[in-house]
Design a protein around this motif. Structure first.
Motif, PDB file in Angstrom:
ATOM      1  N   VAL A  58       0.845  -1.242   0.148  1.00 38.78           N
ATOM      2  CA  VAL A  58      -0.123  -0.096   0.019  1.00 38.78           C
ATOM      3  C   VAL A  58       1.049   1.256  -0.006  1.00 38.78           C
ATOM      4  CG1 VAL A  58      -1.670   1.236   1.519  1.00 38.78           C
ATOM      5  CG2 VAL A  58      -1.945  -0.968   0.997  1.00 38.78           C
ATOM      6  N   GLN A  59       1.888   1.216   0.818  1.00 39.98           N
ATOM      7  CA  GLN A  59       2.791   2.410   1.049  1.00 39.98           C
ATOM      8  C   GLN A  59       3.293   2.600  -0.263  1.00 39.98           C
ATOM      9  OE1 GLN A  59       2.704   4.423   3.636  1.00 39.98           O
ATOM     10  NE2 GLN A  59       0.941   2.892   4.214  1.00 39.98           N
ATOM     11  N   LYS A  60       3.962   1.576  -1.020  1.00 42.23           N
ATOM     12  CA  LYS A  60       4.909   1.679  -2.283  1.00 42.23           C
ATOM     13  C   LYS A  60       4.094   2.003  -3.425  1.00 42.23           C
ATOM     14  CE  LYS A  60       8.245  -1.062  -4.808  1.00 42.23           C
ATOM     15  NZ  LYS A  60       9.401  -0.151  -4.269  1.00 42.23           N
ATOM     16  N   TYR A  61       2.927   1.305  -3.820  1.00 41.06           N
ATOM     17  CA  TYR A  61       2.099   1.415  -4.950  1.00 41.06           C
ATOM     18  C   TYR A  61       0.694   2.144  -4.748  1.00 41.06           C
ATOM     19  CZ  TYR A  61       5.473  -2.094  -6.396  1.00 41.06           C
ATOM     20  OH  TYR A  61       6.523  -2.818  -6.601  1.00 41.06           O
ATOM     21  N   VAL A  62       0.257   2.423  -3.630  1.00 42.48           N
ATOM     22  CA  VAL A  62      -1.032   3.300  -3.650  1.00 42.48           C
ATOM     23  C   VAL A  62      -0.764   4.503  -3.258  1.00 42.48           C
ATOM     24  CG1 VAL A  62      -3.202   3.287  -2.343  1.00 42.48           C
ATOM     25  CG2 VAL A  62      -2.238   1.235  -2.824  1.00 42.48           C
ATOM     26  N   LYS A  63       0.166   4.600  -2.053  1.00 37.78           N
ATOM     27  CA  LYS A  63       0.651   5.805  -1.414  1.00 37.78           C
ATOM     28  C   LYS A  63       1.862   6.424  -2.319  1.00 37.78           C
ATOM     29  CE  LYS A  63      -1.908   5.515   2.737  1.00 37.78           C
ATOM     30  NZ  LYS A  63      -1.745   5.425   4.249  1.00 37.78           N
TER      31      LYS A  63
END
Length: 94
Positions: A58-63
């Protein structure tokens, strides 16, 4: 110890070490309980690793957070974050 490990790895030197059998470590009457405890420990490890993997994704690809930001935000899990980040990089490259 480091020299012994290096020698075994590089030169194929045989070690006198013999891997203990489960019965050498845990009495027979405690094997069932030991196996249950190990199942619980392994399940906990898999659950924690899954949580970290989801968080990193989530941190890498969404945010779109860089690795340095992730490491600062959750420094207690830095080794897992590095491993998951590397794994995702390889996975997405294939």
């Amino acid at each position: 110890m480091k020299d012994l490990i290096k020698d075994v790895h590089e030169n194929g030197v045989k070690s006198d070490y013999k891997e203990p059998k489960l019965y050498d470590v845990v009495p027979k009457e405690e094997i069932a309980e030991f196996e249950e405890v190990m199942r619980e420990i392994i399940a906990d490890i898999v659950s924690e690793a899954s949580d970290v993997a989801c968080w990193v994704y989530v941190q890498k690809y969404v945010k779109h957070k860089p690795l340095d930001d992730m490491l600062q935000e959750w420094s207690e899990a830095s080794q897992f974050i590095l491993a998951m980040d590397t794994w995702f990089e390889r996975l997405m490259a294939d």
